[in-house]
Design a protein around this motif. Structure first.
Motif, PDB file in Angstrom:
ATOM      1  N   SER A 175       0.830  -1.204   0.000  1.00  0.00           N
ATOM      2  CA  SER A 175       0.000   0.000   0.000  1.00  0.00           C
ATOM      3  C   SER A 175       0.865   1.254   0.000  1.00  0.00           C
ATOM      4  O   SER A 175       2.037   1.217   0.381  1.00  0.00           O
ATOM      5  CB  SER A 175      -0.910   0.020   1.225  1.00  0.00           C
ATOM      6  OG  SER A 175      -0.138   0.118   2.406  1.00  0.00           O
ATOM      7  N   ASN A 176       0.261   2.334  -0.451  1.00  0.00           N
ATOM      8  CA  ASN A 176       0.844   3.676  -0.405  1.00  0.00           C
ATOM      9  C   ASN A 176      -0.199   4.606   0.178  1.00  0.00           C
ATOM     10  O   ASN A 176      -1.386   4.431  -0.075  1.00  0.00           O
ATOM     11  CB  ASN A 176       1.155   4.207  -1.819  1.00  0.00           C
ATOM     12  CG  ASN A 176       2.285   3.487  -2.480  1.00  0.00           C
ATOM     13  OD1 ASN A 176       3.269   3.133  -1.848  1.00  0.00           O
ATOM     14  ND2 ASN A 176       2.160   3.276  -3.771  1.00  0.00           N
ATOM     15  N   VAL A 177       0.254   5.599   0.925  1.00  0.00           N
ATOM     16  CA  VAL A 177      -0.641   6.642   1.421  1.00  0.00           C
ATOM     17  C   VAL A 177      -0.101   7.975   0.944  1.00  0.00           C
ATOM     18  O   VAL A 177       1.093   8.260   1.081  1.00  0.00           O
ATOM     19  CB  VAL A 177      -0.707   6.659   2.974  1.00  0.00           C
ATOM     20  CG1 VAL A 177      -1.608   7.786   3.458  1.00  0.00           C
ATOM     21  CG2 VAL A 177      -1.174   5.323   3.513  1.00  0.00           C
ATOM     22  N   THR A 178      -0.980   8.777   0.375  1.00  0.00           N
ATOM     23  CA  THR A 178      -0.632  10.129  -0.033  1.00  0.00           C
ATOM     24  C   THR A 178      -1.614  11.080   0.638  1.00  0.00           C
ATOM     25  O   THR A 178      -2.832  10.878   0.547  1.00  0.00           O
ATOM     26  CB  THR A 178      -0.745  10.297  -1.563  1.00  0.00           C
ATOM     27  OG1 THR A 178       0.119   9.340  -2.181  1.00  0.00           O
ATOM     28  CG2 THR A 178      -0.359  11.698  -1.992  1.00  0.00           C
ATOM     29  N   ILE A 179      -1.084  12.072   1.339  1.00  0.00           N
ATOM     30  CA  ILE A 179      -1.936  13.071   1.980  1.00  0.00           C
ATOM     31  C   ILE A 179      -1.661  14.418   1.329  1.00  0.00           C
ATOM     32  O   ILE A 179      -0.509  14.820   1.167  1.00  0.00           O
ATOM     33  CB  ILE A 179      -1.669  13.165   3.504  1.00  0.00           C
ATOM     34  CG1 ILE A 179      -2.015  11.839   4.186  1.00  0.00           C
ATOM     35  CG2 ILE A 179      -2.468  14.317   4.114  1.00  0.00           C
ATOM     36  CD1 ILE A 179      -1.710  11.812   5.677  1.00  0.00           C
ATOM     37  N   HIS A 180      -2.734  15.090   0.966  1.00  0.00           N
ATOM     38  CA  HIS A 180      -2.649  16.452   0.437  1.00  0.00           C
ATOM     39  C   HIS A 180      -3.713  17.266   1.166  1.00  0.00           C
ATOM     40  O   HIS A 180      -4.915  17.033   0.967  1.00  0.00           O
ATOM     41  CB  HIS A 180      -2.889  16.469  -1.072  1.00  0.00           C
ATOM     42  CG  HIS A 180      -2.747  17.822  -1.670  1.00  0.00           C
ATOM     43  ND1 HIS A 180      -1.510  18.380  -1.928  1.00  0.00           N
ATOM     44  CD2 HIS A 180      -3.656  18.738  -2.028  1.00  0.00           C
ATOM     45  CE1 HIS A 180      -1.683  19.585  -2.424  1.00  0.00           C
ATOM     46  NE2 HIS A 180      -2.986  19.825  -2.498  1.00  0.00           N
ATOM     47  N   GLY A 181      -3.270  18.149   2.038  1.00  0.00           N
ATOM     48  CA  GLY A 181      -4.229  18.907   2.843  1.00  0.00           C
ATOM     49  C   GLY A 181      -5.003  17.973   3.743  1.00  0.00           C
ATOM     50  O   GLY A 181      -4.413  17.197   4.493  1.00  0.00           O
ATOM     51  N   ASP A 182      -6.321  18.013   3.631  1.00  0.00           N
ATOM     52  CA  ASP A 182      -7.181  17.159   4.446  1.00  0.00           C
ATOM     53  C   ASP A 182      -7.740  15.978   3.666  1.00  0.00           C
ATOM     54  O   ASP A 182      -8.744  15.378   4.058  1.00  0.00           O
ATOM     55  CB  ASP A 182      -8.339  17.989   5.033  1.00  0.00           C
ATOM     56  CG  ASP A 182      -7.874  18.936   6.123  1.00  0.00           C
ATOM     57  OD1 ASP A 182      -6.827  18.667   6.756  1.00  0.00           O
ATOM     58  OD2 ASP A 182      -8.552  19.952   6.358  1.00  0.00           O
ATOM     59  N   THR A 183      -7.074  15.632   2.567  1.00  0.00           N
ATOM     60  CA  THR A 183      -7.484  14.490   1.747  1.00  0.00           C
ATOM     61  C   THR A 183      -6.350  13.478   1.717  1.00  0.00           C
ATOM     62  O   THR A 183      -5.190  13.837   1.540  1.00  0.00           O
ATOM     63  CB  THR A 183      -7.807  14.944   0.304  1.00  0.00           C
ATOM     64  OG1 THR A 183      -8.814  15.952   0.355  1.00  0.00           O
ATOM     65  CG2 THR A 183      -8.289  13.778  -0.538  1.00  0.00           C
TER      66      THR A 183
END
Length: 165
Positions: A116-124
């Motif tokens: 898995s990968n997690v990408t956070i941009h702001g509140d998403t």
């Protein structure tokens, strides 16, 4: 974990229960120790793991709170399902214990080489799942989109696809 969370979970849970699970949502062994309210990658993964366990154990109250009112999931065959459809389907299945769910998920992940990968941009946040033998460029199986709102991560959307090697 993710072919369509709705369809795949139904199929996976049915197969698991018939044998005694594709929940790619439970990636991190230590995710249960992570504060799910934090605005971090680890917290998003912990919520995703909690999601899988909630579906398998029948924790509809937690799931109803975590899913946004307009949550949608799109299956491998392109069919969209809403929050209520997921909750209704879950209610029809036999629940198992948390420890049974954790063991079944761990076995599934080991057997199916899920990364898995997690990408956070702001509140998403976007959590992407893939077959580690194919890699994230060719082995994508699903993605879950979360929104951080009122101090918690909430699922807004899930998209699932068949693997193409």
């Amino acid at each position: 974990m993710t072919a369509n969370r709705y369809t795949l979970l139904s199929t996976f849970v049915a197969a698991l229960l018939a044998c005694s699970g594709m929940l790619v949502h439970a990636q991190q062994a230590g995710a249960a120790d992570v504060d799910e309210t934090q605005h971090t990658e680890a917290a998003v993964m912990a919520v995703d793991q909690h999601w899988s366990i909630a579906e398998m154990t029948g924790d509809s109250a937690w799931l109803a709170n975590m899913l946004m009112p307009d949550y949608r999931t799109v299956s491998n065959d392109g069919i969209a399902h809403d929050k209520q459809a997921l909750l209704t389907s879950m209610a029809k299945r036999k629940s198992i214990t948390v420890s049974e769910a954790q063991l079944k998920i761990a076995d599934y992940l080991k057997e199916h080489h899920t990364g898995s990968n997690v990408t956070i941009h702001g509140d998403t946040a976007v959590v992407s799942f893939y077959d580690t033998t194919l890699g994230p460029q060719k082995g994508m199986s699903s993605a879950d989109v979360f929104v951080y709102e009122d101090g918690h991560w909430h699922a807004l959307y899930s998209q699932h696809t068949g693997l193409h090697g």
